[in-house]
Design a protein around this motif. Structure first.
Motif, PDB file in Angstrom:
ATOM      1  N   GLY A  47       9.876  54.185 -17.631  1.00 20.86           N
ATOM      2  CA  GLY A  47      10.510  53.811 -19.007  1.00 20.86           C
ATOM      3  C   GLY A  47       9.550  53.977 -19.858  1.00 20.86           C
ATOM      4  N   VAL A 102      19.464  52.059 -13.450  1.00 20.14           N
ATOM      5  CA  VAL A 102      19.841  50.445 -13.726  1.00 20.14           C
ATOM      6  C   VAL A 102      21.132  49.938 -13.298  1.00 20.14           C
ATOM      7  CG1 VAL A 102      20.463  49.219 -15.918  1.00 20.14           C
ATOM      8  CG2 VAL A 102      18.859  50.745 -16.015  1.00 20.14           C
ATOM      9  N   ILE A 108      20.297  49.178 -21.557  1.00 18.54           N
ATOM     10  CA  ILE A 108      18.824  48.920 -21.309  1.00 18.54           C
ATOM     11  C   ILE A 108      18.653  48.360 -22.622  1.00 18.54           C
ATOM     12  CG2 ILE A 108      16.539  49.933 -21.000  1.00 18.54           C
ATOM     13  CD1 ILE A 108      17.835  52.061 -19.155  1.00 18.54           C
ATOM     14  N   SER A 112      19.889  45.194 -18.542  1.00 17.98           N
ATOM     15  CA  SER A 112      18.567  45.497 -17.938  1.00 17.98           C
ATOM     16  C   SER A 112      17.442  45.413 -18.982  1.00 17.98           C
ATOM     17  CB  SER A 112      18.585  46.375 -16.935  1.00 17.98           C
ATOM     18  OG  SER A 112      17.402  46.686 -16.196  1.00 17.98           O
ATOM     19  N   GLY A 113      16.197  44.981 -19.026  1.00 22.05           N
ATOM     20  CA  GLY A 113      15.362  45.154 -19.635  1.00 22.05           C
ATOM     21  C   GLY A 113      14.655  43.786 -20.136  1.00 22.05           C
TER      22      GLY A 113
END
Lengths: 315, 315
Positions: B10, B102, B116, B248-249
């Motif tokens: 990322g 993801v 994300i 996600s994240g």
């Protein structure tokens, strides 16, 4: 004859001038921006010293005073005053950020505000010879409200919002795709390589869209103009009555309609003045002032005549 | 036994895992982010190759398949597939951006969307094994709507707007001044040195202020949640009926209230799922899939058990 050096460094370029006591520019140099927050203190210092050495060598006599207005210089210590004093033994030396010279270029060494709108934006308040407060202007990662970068960024965002199915139609989708030659998300490598000044270059599509009657463009321009005008209200409490605000920077020069919108929304106490003299002249005003001289109308006339001759020779 | 390498990169960090065919993680490495738009193709490639060499050396047998999900890899050609194939002769190699993993981490190798929200933000649509569309997610210079960076940036902006006399009172002025130890404009050098991930760290002050009943904080969070939820409406036309959206994240993990707000505003057709399995597991799913294997529930269980043991050993 006395000789002076003035320096104006913004986010994208640095301008250096060598002038005599009558304001006539003998030599001029342009180099890349020296904001130490952007490029680091060491590279910034090297650019300044290299160009100052060249101007010093070109001077018919010793430099008596040098003033450098460098964006970001108030946040990172570059030890430039010491180094310039060593370089130009005997000269009065002053290094500050670029807030004061916007005001000095138009109002001389006097109180007032300077509103800058180029790649970035800010309003500075000068009282009693001191830049006592900056409003806005926290740089591209935080706050550049109303700047060319923010206008261009908003244009790209809204074009993408329509193109990827999120937002309402805007002519920006066509204008920006045409300017890029392909869809924005297929141009990311170019956009990031070009950085903020490249993104700021898309401000023109937003103004063009507004002229075409596009509602999204109109909203972007109105909101941006509001963010700039808002800065003047923060300045009110520092002045008992009316106060001058010098508007300077590439976006103001390029888009008269934008200047009008900012003026219309600004504090009623703010006397808005569009700068026609470049900020580097403010650096000369300050260099003279710290040597006990006041730059009068004749000095400004000589400066403008000589710098226009130098610029046309370069171009 | 077959051995697999999965990579998730990322904006701020890259995670590498070496796992066997049952999903048990044998080795794990964490390095800095490898987005080539951020750090350039050469440094990104070097970080990837260095870590892959180490995992390869730690493997009890040859690597049969490697999958790398690297943010930004679709915008800059790093020639990584060729280099990894040379490095791991005989392995199936695939390098893509980080959009697919993801989804794969939570849904396996299936259709769906991945949202994300960390330092940046985006929504990716995966149909028929292909990431056919990214909505939003044009990076920090253009569009990171609803991301941690934008939340923290908005917090800093609003704190400064109040502190420099432009905007309404917000408790952020106190919370952020306390977090920084001084006024924001006296901390610019630190803030710029820390960059976007440091700015994203101020998201917590915005959520804290909202808990305290601050109207400005509430507005920032609501607007940010809206920008994320809006992404799901752009995905509607790609699915005939209900569709899964994996959230996600770091920001989603840290702030359950934010997840609730995004879900409440999202498309009614979007089935929102908060990811509990890290994206690097999605890279393992893909590495197995391209070797003709399906990662089933037992593989995921083995992965989660083994990676938790490895993480706790490191920490």
């Amino acid at each position: 004859m006395e000789y002076y050096i003035g320096i104006d460094s913004g986010g994208t370029k640095t301008e250096f001038i060598l002038a005599d006591a009558e304001g006539s520019v003998i030599s001029r140099a342009v180099d890349s921006g020296c904001n130490p927050l952007d490029i680091g203190a060491d590279p910034a210092r090297e650019i300044i010293l290299r160009n100052v050495r060249q101007l010093d060598a070109a001077a018919p006599g010793p430099i008596c005073s040098i003033y450098a207005g460098i964006a970001g210089a108030n946040h990172v210590d570059m030890h430039l005053e010491t180094l310039l004093a060593q370089e130009l033994g005997g000269a009065v030396v002053r290094v500050e950020d670029d807030r004061r010279i916007v005001v000095s270029s138009t109002l001389g060494h006097a109180d007032g505000c300077g509103m800058i709108c180029g790649t970035g934006s800010s309003l500075s308040i000068i009282i009693g010879s001191e830049p006592i407060r900056q409003v806005g202007g926290l740089g591209y990662l935080i706050d550049t409200g109303g700047s060319g970068y923010e206008l261009g960024q908003a244009g790209l965002k809204e074009a993408c919002r329509y193109l990827d199915g999120r937002g309402e139609y805007t002519v920006l989708a066509d204008l920006i795709t045409k300017a890029l030659g392909k869809k924005p998300w297929d141009s990311l490598a170019n956009i990031y390589a070009g950085g903020r000044s490249y993104i700021a270059s898309f401000a023109h599509t937003v103004f063009e869209g507004m002229e075409m009657g596009d509602a999204v463009c109109r909203r972007i321009v109105e909101e941006s103009a509001y963010k700039l005008s808002e800065l003047t209200f923060a300045a009110e409490k520092y002045f008992p009555d009316e106060f001058p605000v010098v508007m300077s920077g590439g976006i103001f020069r390029a888009y008269p309609k934008y200047v009008q919108l900012v003026c219309a929304k600004a504090s009623p106490k703010a006397r808005m003045i569009l700068a026609v003299v470049p900020p580097v002249y403010g650096a000369l005003v300050e260099a003279m002032w710290q040597n006990g001289r006041t730059a009068d109308a004749a000095v400004q006339r000589n400066f403008m005549g000589s710098i226009q001759r130098l610029e046309s020779r370069v171009n």
